[in-house]
Design an enzyme around this catalytic site. Structure first.
Site, PDB file in Angstrom:
ATOM      1  N   ASP A  51       0.590  -1.176   0.092  1.00 24.49           N
ATOM      2  CA  ASP A  51       0.065  -0.073   0.129  1.00 24.49           C
ATOM      3  C   ASP A  51       0.873   1.075  -0.110  1.00 24.49           C
ATOM      4  O   ASP A  51       0.482   2.136   0.879  1.00 24.49           O
ATOM      5  CB  ASP A  51      -0.798  -0.005   1.349  1.00 24.49           C
ATOM      6  CG  ASP A  51      -1.803  -1.278   1.275  1.00 24.49           C
ATOM      7  OD1 ASP A  51      -2.020  -1.749   0.263  1.00 24.49           O
ATOM      8  OD2 ASP A  51      -2.130  -1.649   2.587  1.00 24.49           O
ATOM      9  N   GLU A 227     -11.104   1.089  -4.085  1.00 25.19           N
ATOM     10  CA  GLU A 227     -10.518   1.665  -2.973  1.00 25.19           C
ATOM     11  C   GLU A 227      -9.458   2.167  -3.236  1.00 25.19           C
ATOM     12  O   GLU A 227      -9.067   2.536  -4.363  1.00 25.19           O
ATOM     13  CB  GLU A 227     -10.287   0.197  -1.871  1.00 25.19           C
ATOM     14  CG  GLU A 227      -9.356  -0.589  -2.766  1.00 25.19           C
ATOM     15  CD  GLU A 227      -9.186  -1.950  -1.797  1.00 25.19           C
ATOM     16  OE1 GLU A 227     -10.100  -2.062  -0.799  1.00 25.19           O
ATOM     17  OE2 GLU A 227      -8.490  -2.815  -2.143  1.00 25.19           O
TER      18      GLU A 227
END
Length: 557
Positions: A51, A227
């Site tokens: 991430d 997302e």
């Protein structure tokens, strides 16, 4: 820290001392793809650094990643050129402010974003914390080299927040959320929301929230898990870049455009702009799961993107976790496109023009490729690659003249509590990790050694313990929380013992050397299956660690 003599009737002899730790990576892909002078390897961060998000101020770049229940929270790196990175430790490093002490390894914090605001010369790091009722939080600093302020709780639900500052100084937060109540159409149906942000009071403006993406690029196709949104502004227009398809085989990166930060946002016709999902599963040197990306303007005035991906082992299992990759990005047209992001990913890319030296692994810069990390614990300050789990490493470790002393907690590695284990990420599919240990266990409750861990429910423990008056080396495998002894053998410790784990893809071998040199294998070759995401689930990669416990249950047989 100082060691208090209150532990276990004051016997310091029961505290193991670890020294001469050597981690060595030996992946074939790097041997087969040597670097030319103008190239560097991707992933830029090997092992569990998923991430990624990054920002720029002048010629300084700062990048953050997820850390889950590892401590400190949110690893942060600095670079001047996008090639050579320095590890700055963790953003959330005060246990009084971030305390994942009672969370599973895949909780804690994840999907951070970092943004520099030129209007007030301030850096913002925003992240979702799954511990202590924190939820979405934001921290600020004028200088990431000097630490960060205290977390500020933000009043909205959902995950993956990102903060964006417009040319006029206005702030906005975008994030993933559930659809409005009763509006969810299918499993994995999510939305992207935007809020206006009050910079003076550091909070979202109540009632300013708006759904700007419903489901994904095309709701009629039932897209899942939109997302990791990031907002950008270029040539007077607003771009929203998101991950879509879930962080697995179907992962991708998609982009939308608007004339207003609050929408409406229209998807690009050429989505996805990055994915690895279209290729044969059995391709060589496979990189997969690419997505969850962020963009930045590089030192050569060209865009670059960082994103997560995985490199499975010979059994197509993911032990090293989701890693941080980089690609150049062509943004000469309306929409950005990851260069070679829609073909099978290669292990190296060209350095930005003007960058003349690849210093990874030298002069304090973070290594990649095949490398050896040697730790003699001679420095007062531990290397930032050493981490705690659910708590700070300083609470159990002390640097002494002989090496690193670990004070064993009465906590087993299988418990959802801070453990007295100094962890290092597994960064290669083929690697070895060894340490010398000065230790004499007092009872079968005492153990010190090496642990290979995917989670509290999936791990190997390889250590020295007692059975009656005898000393044993024991190997324990824990699968779904159920433990069994793979092998154990009686030993006589005359001097320090050396323990080692070696992995070649899925095959792991644990060995010990009573004289420090001649290794004897214990338990044969065992499968790394339980150290993979495929078997263990969760979001992290495998960790190797220096473990000590006063609550041992790996009893010799």
């Amino acid at each position: 820290m100082t060691v208090k003599n209150s532990f276990r009737n004051g016997s310091i002899k029961e505290m193991p001392i670890f020294s001469n730790v050597i981690y060595q990576g030996d992946d074939l892909i790097y041997k087969n793809n040597p670097l030319k002078p103008d190239e560097f390897y991707t992933p830029i961060l090997q092992g569990c650094y998923p991430d990624p998000a990054l920002t720029r101020k002048g010629d300084d770049y700062y990048m953050v990643c997820s850390s889950f229940a590892m401590f400190p929270g949110v690893p942060i790196f600095h670079s001047k050129d996008l090639v050579n990175w320095t590890d700055l430790g963790g953003v959330l490093n005060k246990v009084s402010e971030f305390n994942p002490h009672d969370t599973g390894i895949s909780q804690g914090v994840y999907a951070p974003s970092i943004t520099y605001n030129p209007h007030n010369d301030t850096f913002y790091m925003i992240v979702t914390a799954f511990t202590g009722g924190m939820g979405n939080i934001i921290v600020k600093t004028k200088d990431p080299m000097k630490g960060w302020g205290s977390p500020i709780k933000l009043g909205f639900d959902g995950i993956d927040p990102c903060i964006f500052f417009d040319d006029n100084g206005k702030g906005y937060i975008v994030h993933n959320d559930a659809p409005d109540k009763g509006k969810a159409l299918y499993e994995g149906h999510r939305v992207i929301k935007v809020w206006e942000y009050d910079l003076v009071n550091d909070k979202v403006i109540p009632g300013s929230d708006k759904i700007i993406v419903d489901g994904g690029v095309d709701l009629s196709k039932k897209p899942i898990w939109i997302e990791a949104p990031h907002l950008y502004k270029k040539d007077g227009r607003y771009y929203l870049m998101c991950a879509e398809g879930g962080t697995g085989d179907n992962h991708s990166e998609v982009i939308f455009i608007s004339d207003n930060p609050k929408g409406p946002f229209k998807p690009a016709s050429n989505n996805p702009i990055l994915t690895q999902r279209y290729f044969p599963q059995n391709r060589t040197d496979k990189v997969d799961w690419a997505g969850h990306a962020d963009l930045v303007l590089g030192p050569d005035n060209k865009y670059y993107g960082v994103f997560l991906g995985i490199r499975p082992n010979d059994k197509n299992r993911v032990n090293t976790g989701r890693e941080t990759f980089m690609l150049p990005v062509d943004w000469s047209g309306i929409f950005p496109v990851f260069e070679n992001g829609l073909v099978p990913l290669e292990p190296k890319i060209k350095m930005p023009k003007g960058v003349t030296e690849n210093k990874t692994g030298k002069d304090g810069f973070f290594p990649n490729g095949n490398f050896t990390f040697t730790e003699n614990f001679t420095s007062e300050k531990l290397d930032y690659r050493w981490i705690g789990l659910r708590g700070p490493r300083e609470s159990f470790s002390t640097v002494t003249k002989k090496g690193l002393q670990i004070k064993p907690f009465e906590v087993n590695i299988k418990e959802v509590k801070p453990t007295s284990t100094l962890f290092y990420r597994q960064q290669h599919n083929t690697f070895s990790f060894a340490s010398t240990i000065d230790y004499k266990p007092a009872s079968e409750k005492d153990l010190a050694g090496i642990v290979c861990l995917q989670s509290e429910r999936f791990n190997y423990v390889f250590g020295i313990t007692k059975k009656g008056k005898d000393t044993y080396v024991v190997l324990q495998r824990t699968d779904k929380g159920q433990s069994k002894i793979v092998a154990s053998t009686k030993i006589e410790i005359k001097k320090n013992i050396r323990l080692q784990v070696k992995a070649t893809g899925d095959s792991y071998q644990f060995s010990y050397a009573l004289n420090g040199v001649n290794f004897e294998n214990l338990g044969g070759s065992v499968s790394g299956d339980i150290l993979s995401t495929n078997v263990a689930g969760g979001f992290t990669g495998a960790l190797v660690g220096l473990y000590a416990t006063a609550a041992n249950d790996a009893h010799a047989e």
